[in-house]
Structure formats: structure tokens, C-alpha cells
Write a protein that holds these residues in place. Structure first.
Motif, PDB file in Angstrom:
ATOM      1  N   MET A   1       1.295  -0.904  -0.399  1.00 35.33           N
ATOM      2  CA  MET A   1      -0.244   0.557  -0.151  1.00 35.33           C
ATOM      3  C   MET A   1       0.708   1.280   0.100  1.00 35.33           C
ATOM      4  O   MET A   1       2.036   1.938   0.534  1.00 35.33           O
ATOM      5  N   ARG A   2       0.147   2.511  -0.302  1.00 34.96           N
ATOM      6  CA  ARG A   2       1.492   3.101  -0.802  1.00 34.96           C
ATOM      7  C   ARG A   2       0.309   4.496  -0.480  1.00 34.96           C
ATOM      8  O   ARG A   2      -0.793   4.639  -1.546  1.00 34.96           O
ATOM      9  N   ILE A   3       0.303   5.774   0.372  1.00 39.79           N
ATOM     10  CA  ILE A   3       0.080   6.930   0.597  1.00 39.79           C
ATOM     11  C   ILE A   3       0.940   8.205   0.389  1.00 39.79           C
ATOM     12  O   ILE A   3       2.299   8.405   0.764  1.00 39.79           O
ATOM     13  N   ALA A   4       0.049   9.050   0.454  1.00 40.49           N
ATOM     14  CA  ALA A   4       1.096  10.168   0.273  1.00 40.49           C
ATOM     15  C   ALA A   4      -0.491  11.104   0.433  1.00 40.49           C
ATOM     16  O   ALA A   4      -1.137  10.963   0.324  1.00 40.49           O
ATOM     17  N   SER A   5       0.169  12.830   0.707  1.00 43.21           N
ATOM     18  CA  SER A   5      -0.780  13.160   1.697  1.00 43.21           C
ATOM     19  C   SER A   5      -0.386  14.681   1.602  1.00 43.21           C
ATOM     20  O   SER A   5       0.823  15.242   1.341  1.00 43.21           O
ATOM     21  N   ILE A   6      -1.409  15.557   1.728  1.00 48.89           N
ATOM     22  CA  ILE A   6      -0.850  17.487   1.538  1.00 48.89           C
ATOM     23  C   ILE A   6      -1.941  17.560   1.939  1.00 48.89           C
ATOM     24  O   ILE A   6      -3.045  17.755   2.291  1.00 48.89           O
ATOM     25  N   THR A   7      -2.147  19.006   3.668  1.00 42.42           N
ATOM     26  CA  THR A   7      -2.714  20.439   3.679  1.00 42.42           C
ATOM     27  C   THR A   7      -1.820  21.437   3.533  1.00 42.42           C
ATOM     28  O   THR A   7      -0.687  21.267   3.923  1.00 42.42           O
ATOM     29  N   SER A   8      -2.834  22.204   3.666  1.00 40.55           N
ATOM     30  CA  SER A   8      -2.492  24.358   3.149  1.00 40.55           C
ATOM     31  C   SER A   8      -3.154  24.534   3.261  1.00 40.55           C
ATOM     32  O   SER A   8      -4.870  24.719   3.383  1.00 40.55           O
ATOM     33  N   LYS A   9      -3.102  25.505   4.264  1.00 46.08           N
ATOM     34  CA  LYS A   9      -4.017  26.921   4.749  1.00 46.08           C
ATOM     35  C   LYS A   9      -5.029  27.488   3.306  1.00 46.08           C
ATOM     36  O   LYS A   9      -5.679  27.893   3.184  1.00 46.08           O
ATOM     37  N   GLY A  10      -4.213  26.984   2.120  1.00 42.43           N
ATOM     38  CA  GLY A  10      -5.254  27.698   0.867  1.00 42.43           C
ATOM     39  C   GLY A  10      -4.598  29.312   1.019  1.00 42.43           C
ATOM     40  O   GLY A  10      -3.801  30.226   1.529  1.00 42.43           O
ATOM     41  N   GLY A  11      -5.494  30.222   0.595  1.00 46.12           N
ATOM     42  CA  GLY A  11      -5.672  31.418   0.677  1.00 46.12           C
ATOM     43  C   GLY A  11      -6.310  31.994   1.993  1.00 46.12           C
ATOM     44  O   GLY A  11      -5.788  33.853   2.624  1.00 46.12           O
ATOM     45  N   ARG A  12      -6.159  31.287   3.063  1.00 44.40           N
ATOM     46  CA  ARG A  12      -6.335  32.221   4.893  1.00 44.40           C
ATOM     47  C   ARG A  12      -5.444  31.755   5.641  1.00 44.40           C
ATOM     48  O   ARG A  12      -3.829  31.660   5.283  1.00 44.40           O
ATOM     49  N   ASP A  13      -5.060  32.559   6.099  1.00 41.45           N
ATOM     50  CA  ASP A  13      -4.806  32.980   7.650  1.00 41.45           C
ATOM     51  C   ASP A  13      -4.346  32.041   8.023  1.00 41.45           C
ATOM     52  O   ASP A  13      -3.047  31.786   9.103  1.00 41.45           O
ATOM     53  N   LYS A  14      -4.796  31.280   8.417  1.00 44.14           N
ATOM     54  CA  LYS A  14      -4.201  29.784   9.404  1.00 44.14           C
ATOM     55  C   LYS A  14      -5.243  28.352   8.325  1.00 44.14           C
ATOM     56  O   LYS A  14      -6.267  27.954   8.212  1.00 44.14           O
ATOM     57  N   ASN A  15      -4.744  27.618   8.652  1.00 42.72           N
ATOM     58  CA  ASN A  15      -5.273  26.232   8.484  1.00 42.72           C
ATOM     59  C   ASN A  15      -6.044  25.069   9.424  1.00 42.72           C
ATOM     60  O   ASN A  15      -5.434  25.158  10.414  1.00 42.72           O
ATOM     61  N   GLU A  16      -7.164  24.521   8.966  1.00 42.33           N
ATOM     62  CA  GLU A  16      -8.534  24.480   9.642  1.00 42.33           C
ATOM     63  C   GLU A  16      -8.109  23.385   9.392  1.00 42.33           C
ATOM     64  O   GLU A  16      -9.483  22.496  10.367  1.00 42.33           O
ATOM     65  N   ASP A  17      -7.569  22.732   8.213  1.00 43.09           N
ATOM     66  CA  ASP A  17      -7.926  21.081   7.973  1.00 43.09           C
ATOM     67  C   ASP A  17      -6.828  20.548   8.944  1.00 43.09           C
ATOM     68  O   ASP A  17      -5.768  20.801   9.959  1.00 43.09           O
ATOM     69  N   ALA A  18      -6.410  19.512   8.405  1.00 44.67           N
ATOM     70  CA  ALA A  18      -5.480  17.954   9.329  1.00 44.67           C
ATOM     71  C   ALA A  18      -6.070  17.361   8.979  1.00 44.67           C
ATOM     72  O   ALA A  18      -7.055  16.529   8.473  1.00 44.67           O
ATOM     73  N   VAL A  19      -5.001  16.341   8.523  1.00 40.32           N
ATOM     74  CA  VAL A  19      -4.584  14.985   7.769  1.00 40.32           C
ATOM     75  C   VAL A  19      -3.784  14.134   9.122  1.00 40.32           C
ATOM     76  O   VAL A  19      -2.745  14.555  10.091  1.00 40.32           O
ATOM     77  N   GLY A  20      -3.882  12.650   8.647  1.00 40.90           N
ATOM     78  CA  GLY A  20      -3.425  11.914   9.482  1.00 40.90           C
ATOM     79  C   GLY A  20      -3.674  10.371   9.004  1.00 40.90           C
ATOM     80  O   GLY A  20      -4.245   9.964   8.485  1.00 40.90           O
ATOM     81  N   ARG A  21      -1.962   9.483   8.866  1.00 42.24           N
ATOM     82  CA  ARG A  21      -2.358   8.327   8.875  1.00 42.24           C
ATOM     83  C   ARG A  21      -1.537   7.657  10.208  1.00 42.24           C
ATOM     84  O   ARG A  21      -0.258   7.763  10.457  1.00 42.24           O
ATOM     85  N   ILE A  22      -1.936   6.404   9.890  1.00 39.58           N
ATOM     86  CA  ILE A  22      -0.839   4.633  10.367  1.00 39.58           C
ATOM     87  C   ILE A  22      -1.073   3.657  10.366  1.00 39.58           C
ATOM     88  O   ILE A  22      -2.693   3.357   9.958  1.00 39.58           O
ATOM     89  N   THR A  23      -0.144   2.702  10.235  1.00 38.05           N
ATOM     90  CA  THR A  23      -0.411   2.342  10.129  1.00 38.05           C
ATOM     91  C   THR A  23      -0.029   0.346  10.776  1.00 38.05           C
ATOM     92  O   THR A  23       0.802   0.547  12.015  1.00 38.05           O
ATOM     93  N   VAL A  24      -1.279  -0.561  11.364  1.00 36.79           N
ATOM     94  CA  VAL A  24      -0.512  -1.176  11.816  1.00 36.79           C
ATOM     95  C   VAL A  24      -1.410  -2.837  11.663  1.00 36.79           C
ATOM     96  O   VAL A  24      -2.279  -3.054  11.468  1.00 36.79           O
TER      97      VAL A  24
END
Length: 239
Positions: A1-24
Motif C-alpha cells: 500500500m502506498r500513500i501520499a498526503s498534503i494539507t495547506s492553508k490555501g489563501g487563508r491566514d490559518k489552516n483549519e484542516d488536519a490529516v493523519g495516517r497510521i498502519t498497524v
């Protein structure tokens, strides 16, 4: 399995998104959240949602509907408890999407207006249902699917985790996966500007999840106006 991710504030002052991943133990959990709240506290809501989901998964890592439901419930409860303990966060909530998968099967869970796309080869097979006024109008036959992203009622999000309306997450039954299956998890800051046609076309010649993310983000940068929303994406290739 292969994974990629990105999160960005875009044009705003603060980023209110969040991403995360874990494998067990060969099982992977991918979570993404778009938080809301006054004075930038949406970032706390999204962070709490993702962190809680990953912790719950770590304690019970399995590809099942009941397990995914428990992860979402834990996140909902965590946000609600935070609201009770801090009067300055009485309005926080989060749209959330989760995919739990191994090489054979996957479960999808969502609440709010983030999306999960499942693609086989280069064709979209499934998309999670937005919990918005615009999507409700589509289900009633008042809008075409392609009109959802530009309809004002899209901003009317009917349910989020921790919003006080009860627990309204949707969790799929396990689906079988093939070697050509791919997933895209994205907040509305991405899918508002990146169409389904482009999502499919951009997979042409792509060999890695990172390459696909890069193409999606480049398209978003071309289409999004100044001051546009935060955006996040997670791409996942089964093989």
C-alpha cells in the motif's frame, strides 16, 4: 500500500484542516478533517478529530464497519467533551472522512462535506455523499451532480462531528479491493475546484500517489481564486 498526503492553508491566514495516517499490523487508517469554529478554533476541532481517530484505531485496528464506527464516535465524543470544558470553543465541529484498508478490503466513513473517492484504474466508482443542503437538493432531483460544487447551499453543512446535532456519521460495509483500486480523500477546499473529470484524467501515466497529489494540487492552484479555503488531500494506492 502506498500513500501520499498534503494539507495547506490555501489563501487563508490559518489552516483549519488536519490529516493523519497510521498502519498497524498491515491495516492502514487514513483520516482527514476540516474544522469550524470562531477565531480559528476549527484547527483544534480538526486536530482533535484526527488524533482521536488514530488513537482509537491503534487500540483496535481492523477493517470492519463496527470498528470504523467506533473511531468516528470517539472523535465525536472528544469534540463534544472539549466544548463542555471550554466555553470559548462552544461552536467547534469538524467534517471528517476516514478510510481503513488492508490489501484486500476497505471501509469508508464520513460526516460533513469532505469527500472520499474510490477509483478503479482511472474511473471513479464511488463517492461519499455530502451532508449539505446542495447534496440534498441533488437527491431531490433539483440539481445535477455537477452543479453541487457551485450551488450556495453547498455551504449549508447539515452535520459535522461534535456539532451537537447527534451522531450522524455514515460508515460503509467492507468493500473488496483490487490491484487497480485507488482512493482520494479531500476537503471541500480541493474538490470545489478540481472536477471529477480532471481527477480521472490526471491519473493518466501516474505511477505514485505523490505524483497524483501533485497534479491535483497544481490544478487547484490554477482554478482557486485569491483568499480561497484551506485544502487537504490524501491519495492511497492499493498496490
Amino acid at each position: 500500500m502506498r500513500i501520499a498526503s498534503i494539507t495547506s492553508k490555501g489563501g487563508r491566514d490559518k489552516n483549519e484542516d488536519a490529516v493523519g495516517r497510521i498502519t498497524v499490523g498491515g491495516v492502514c487508517c487514513m483520516a482527514e478533517a476540516d474544522g469550524t469554529g470562531a477565531y480559528g478554533s476549527g484547527a483544534i476541532a480538526s486536530g482533535v478529530a484526527v488524533d482521536t481517530i488514530l488513537r482509537a484505531f491503534s487500540s483496535n485496528a481492523e477493517v470492519s464497519k463496527n470498528a470504523a464506527l467506533s473511531y468516528m464516535e470517539a472523535a465525536n465524543n472528544a469534540i463534544e467533551e472539549l466544548k463542555k470544558s471550554n466555553e470559548n470553543m462552544s461552536d467547534i465541529a469538524a467534517s471528517v472522512v476516514v478510510v481503513v484498508a488492508d490489501k484486500k478490503s476497505a471501509v469508508m466513513a464520513y460526516c460533513g462535506d469532505c469527500r472520499i473517492y474510490r477509483i478503479s484504474g482511472r474511473l471513479i466508482q464511488e463517492v461519499s455523499d455530502d451532508q449539505t443542503g446542495a447534496f440534498a437538493a441533488f437527491l431531490d432531483g433539483k440539481l445535477r451532480y455537477s452543479e453541487i460544487r457551485n450551488n450556495p447551499a453547498r455551504k449549508n453543512v447539515l452535520h459535522r462531528l461534535g456539532d451537537g446535532t447527534g451522531f450522524n456519521a455514515v460508515v460503509s460495509d467492507p468493500i473488496k479491493l483490487g490491484g487497480r483500486d485507488k482512493f482520494l480523500l479531500c476537503t471541500d477546499g480541493l474538490w470545489e475546484y478540481v472536477t471529477e473529470d480532471f481527477m480521472e484524467e490526471s491519473l493518466k501515466g501516474v505511477k505514485t500517489p505523490r505524483d497524483w497529489v501533485s497534479r491535483l494540487i497544481e490544478e487547484r492552484r490554477k482554478k482557486a481564486p485569491e483568499g480561497s479555503d484551506n485544502y487537504s488531500a490524501v491519495t492511497f494506492f492499493v498496490k
